[in-house]
Design a protein around this motif. Structure first.
Motif, PDB file in Angstrom:
ATOM      1  N   GLY A   4      17.804   3.160  -8.033  1.00 48.68           N
ATOM      2  CA  GLY A   4      18.411   2.732  -8.377  1.00 48.68           C
ATOM      3  C   GLY A   4      19.642   2.857  -6.897  1.00 48.68           C
ATOM      4  N   ASP A   5      18.652   3.185  -6.236  1.00 49.88           N
ATOM      5  CA  ASP A   5      19.256   3.462  -4.399  1.00 49.88           C
ATOM      6  C   ASP A   5      19.286   2.817  -3.745  1.00 49.88           C
ATOM      7  N   GLY A   6      19.634   2.087  -1.964  1.00 51.79           N
ATOM      8  CA  GLY A   6      18.420   1.465  -1.485  1.00 51.79           C
ATOM      9  C   GLY A   6      20.114   0.475  -0.235  1.00 51.79           C
ATOM     10  N   TYR A   7      19.837  -0.337   0.396  1.00 53.44           N
ATOM     11  CA  TYR A   7      20.398  -0.604   1.719  1.00 53.44           C
ATOM     12  C   TYR A   7      20.606  -2.233   1.558  1.00 53.44           C
ATOM     13  N   LEU A   8      21.489  -2.623   2.542  1.00 59.27           N
ATOM     14  CA  LEU A   8      21.959  -3.585   2.375  1.00 59.27           C
ATOM     15  C   LEU A   8      21.632  -3.573   4.508  1.00 59.27           C
ATOM     16  N   VAL A   9      20.998  -4.212   4.760  1.00 52.38           N
ATOM     17  CA  VAL A   9      21.124  -4.600   6.478  1.00 52.38           C
ATOM     18  C   VAL A   9      21.308  -5.783   7.469  1.00 52.38           C
ATOM     19  N   HIS A  10      21.470  -5.810   8.423  1.00 48.98           N
ATOM     20  CA  HIS A  10      21.786  -7.459   8.612  1.00 48.98           C
ATOM     21  C   HIS A  10      19.970  -6.875   9.982  1.00 48.98           C
ATOM     22  N   ASN A  11      19.734  -8.037   8.981  1.00 47.75           N
ATOM     23  CA  ASN A  11      18.260  -8.201   9.571  1.00 47.75           C
ATOM     24  C   ASN A  11      18.136  -8.617  11.154  1.00 47.75           C
ATOM     25  N   HIS A  12      18.962  -9.140  11.870  1.00 47.78           N
ATOM     26  CA  HIS A  12      18.602  -9.335  13.083  1.00 47.78           C
ATOM     27  C   HIS A  12      18.799  -7.844  13.650  1.00 47.78           C
ATOM     28  N   ARG A  13      19.756  -7.568  13.394  1.00 46.43           N
ATOM     29  CA  ARG A  13      20.270  -6.268  14.084  1.00 46.43           C
ATOM     30  C   ARG A  13      19.280  -4.816  14.099  1.00 46.43           C
ATOM     31  N   PHE A  14      18.728  -4.798  12.170  1.00 43.93           N
ATOM     32  CA  PHE A  14      18.509  -3.152  12.500  1.00 43.93           C
ATOM     33  C   PHE A  14      17.293  -3.375  11.500  1.00 43.93           C
ATOM     34  N   LEU A  15      15.890  -2.548  12.436  1.00 45.84           N
ATOM     35  CA  LEU A  15      14.760  -2.645  11.709  1.00 45.84           C
ATOM     36  C   LEU A  15      14.749  -1.128  10.564  1.00 45.84           C
ATOM     37  N   HIS A  16      13.524  -1.725  10.069  1.00 45.43           N
ATOM     38  CA  HIS A  16      13.593  -0.817   9.025  1.00 45.43           C
ATOM     39  C   HIS A  16      11.814  -0.720   8.607  1.00 45.43           C
ATOM     40  N   GLY A  17      11.648   0.248   7.542  1.00 48.90           N
ATOM     41  CA  GLY A  17      10.352   0.991   7.384  1.00 48.90           C
ATOM     42  C   GLY A  17      10.355   1.532   6.490  1.00 48.90           C
ATOM     43  N   THR A  20       0.748  -1.132   0.824  1.00 52.64           N
ATOM     44  CA  THR A  20      -0.032  -0.002  -0.088  1.00 52.64           C
ATOM     45  C   THR A  20       1.050   1.083   0.005  1.00 52.64           C
ATOM     46  N   ASP A  21       0.164   2.529   0.218  1.00 52.15           N
ATOM     47  CA  ASP A  21       1.171   4.097   0.251  1.00 52.15           C
ATOM     48  C   ASP A  21       1.036   3.949   1.716  1.00 52.15           C
ATOM     49  N   LEU A  22       0.963   3.170   2.210  1.00 49.75           N
ATOM     50  CA  LEU A  22       0.955   3.431   3.836  1.00 49.75           C
ATOM     51  C   LEU A  22       1.898   3.776   4.656  1.00 49.75           C
ATOM     52  N   PRO A  23       1.851   3.986   5.812  1.00 46.06           N
ATOM     53  CA  PRO A  23       3.525   3.718   6.955  1.00 46.06           C
ATOM     54  C   PRO A  23       4.027   2.527   7.058  1.00 46.06           C
ATOM     55  N   LEU A  24       4.840   2.012   6.904  1.00 49.45           N
ATOM     56  CA  LEU A  24       5.372   0.806   7.850  1.00 49.45           C
ATOM     57  C   LEU A  24       6.268   1.395   9.103  1.00 49.45           C
ATOM     58  N   SER A  25       6.229   0.851   9.888  1.00 51.80           N
ATOM     59  CA  SER A  25       6.444   1.952  11.917  1.00 51.80           C
ATOM     60  C   SER A  25       7.543   0.750  11.419  1.00 51.80           C
ATOM     61  N   PRO A  26       8.883   1.064  11.578  1.00 52.17           N
ATOM     62  CA  PRO A  26      10.559  -0.041  11.670  1.00 52.17           C
ATOM     63  C   PRO A  26      10.118  -1.396  12.441  1.00 52.17           C
ATOM     64  N   HIS A  27      10.211  -2.791  11.274  1.00 48.88           N
ATOM     65  CA  HIS A  27      10.352  -3.640  12.240  1.00 48.88           C
ATOM     66  C   HIS A  27      11.645  -5.005  11.953  1.00 48.88           C
ATOM     67  N   THR A  28      11.513  -6.216  12.138  1.00 48.81           N
ATOM     68  CA  THR A  28      11.735  -7.131  11.369  1.00 48.81           C
ATOM     69  C   THR A  28      11.507  -7.904  10.288  1.00 48.81           C
ATOM     70  N   ASP A  29      11.877  -7.530   9.472  1.00 48.90           N
ATOM     71  CA  ASP A  29      11.523  -9.329   8.561  1.00 48.90           C
ATOM     72  C   ASP A  29      11.106 -10.027   8.692  1.00 48.90           C
ATOM     73  N   ARG A  30      10.097 -10.892   8.538  1.00 51.07           N
ATOM     74  CA  ARG A  30       9.292 -12.471   9.550  1.00 51.07           C
ATOM     75  C   ARG A  30       9.892 -12.366  10.894  1.00 51.07           C
ATOM     76  N   SER A  31       9.232 -11.497  11.808  1.00 55.86           N
ATOM     77  CA  SER A  31       9.621 -11.432  12.861  1.00 55.86           C
ATOM     78  C   SER A  31       9.152 -12.770  13.625  1.00 55.86           C
ATOM     79  N   LEU A  32       7.978 -12.837  13.020  1.00 52.08           N
ATOM     80  CA  LEU A  32       6.897 -14.066  13.774  1.00 52.08           C
ATOM     81  C   LEU A  32       7.990 -16.257  13.685  1.00 52.08           C
ATOM     82  N   HIS A  33       8.477 -15.886  12.788  1.00 52.60           N
ATOM     83  CA  HIS A  33       9.079 -17.138  12.462  1.00 52.60           C
ATOM     84  C   HIS A  33      10.564 -17.397  12.584  1.00 52.60           C
ATOM     85  N   ALA A  34      10.965 -18.909  12.953  1.00 47.92           N
ATOM     86  CA  ALA A  34      11.392 -19.273  14.149  1.00 47.92           C
ATOM     87  C   ALA A  34      12.855 -18.594  12.864  1.00 47.92           C
TER      88      ALA A  34
END
Length: 245
Positions: free
Chosen positions: A197-210, A77-91
């Motif tokens: 062409g811009d973006g980022y790589l993050v350590h998903n266990h450390r950085f939250l993104h939104g 959607t075009d709504l805001p996403l609060s900072p989060h861990t991707d797949r946070s509920l998965h093992a």
């Protein structure tokens, strides 16, 4: 494609990418393409599948749905996403996440990043690790989820979200720690305006993104991966290093 250290005009060698990601938790991408990011990740990671992917570990994220009662597809959607861990509920959430902007928003749509290591360090000044370990996610249906901060010897792993799917609570009744995590995450949020062409790589266990809300046809691609088990930095799959309390 150029890789840059966050906050500095210092270019990162592709051979040093894993080490830089381990140190900073984030590396910026400039003037990149989907093929270049994929080739870069294929050198040291393995794709992690996602239900919405269009190729192994790759999802195109653009507005295509309007939400009713469920915002599990809020990314589309075009709504805001609060900072989060991707797949946070998965093992085992993916340890590496990359994004690449294809079409920027007409207005808004800034990327948001929160260094969970910084949030945890500040939280540890006011609470013992045992109390912090009592922070967990709870789904909107009331089901208990995984710990927000998972401590393993010498490392920690953060998995966080705070939306209509799940949110943090304390098994010890420490509402002050829940409020403290939320406040620290808000106070330490960084904002990035990404061009094509811009973006980022993050350590998903450390950085939250939104992201912030936006107008226009903002389109980006997201890559999910884990570090290859034979790579020297495979320990990133366990979390990020922390000092003993």
């Amino acid at each position: 494609m150029r890789l840059m250290e966050p906050g500095r005009e210092v270019e990162v060698s592709r051979d040093l990418l894993p080490a830089t990601l381990a140190r900073h938790g984030v590396v910026l991408i400039r003037q990149g393409s989907i093929a270049e990011v994929r080739a870069l990740l294929d050198r040291w990671t393995v794709p992690v599948d996602h239900p919405h992917q269009v190729a192994d570990g790759l999802t195109v994220i653009a507005p295509r749905v309007r939400l009713d009662d469920c915002d599990n597809e809020a990314g589309f959607t075009d709504l805001p996403l609060s900072p989060h861990t991707d797949r946070s509920l998965h093992a085992q959430p993916p340890s590496v996440l990359a994004t690449l902007m294809l079409t920027p928003a007409r207005a808004g749509g800034s990327a948001t990043l929160v260094d969970g290591a910084q949030v945890l360090a500040l939280l540890r000044r006011r609470a013992e690790d045992a109390a912090i370990a009592g922070l967990r996610l709870r789904t909107a249906t009331g089901q208990p989820g995984p710990p927000v901060v998972e401590f393993v010897p010498g490392h920690a792993r953060i998995r966080y979200r705070d939306d209509r799917i799940a949110g943090p609570y304390s098994t010890d009744g420490r509402a002050d720690l829940v409020a403290g995590f939320r406040r620290l995450a808000s106070e330490t949020t960084r904002f990035l305006q990404l061009g094509a062409g811009d973006g980022y790589l993050v350590h998903n266990h450390r950085f939250l993104h939104g992201r912030t809300a936006f107008t226009g046809g903002r389109t980006l691609v997201r890559f999910l991966a884990r570090v290859d088990n034979d790579h020297p930095y495979a320990w990133l799959n366990r979390g990020f290093p922390i000092a003993s309390s």
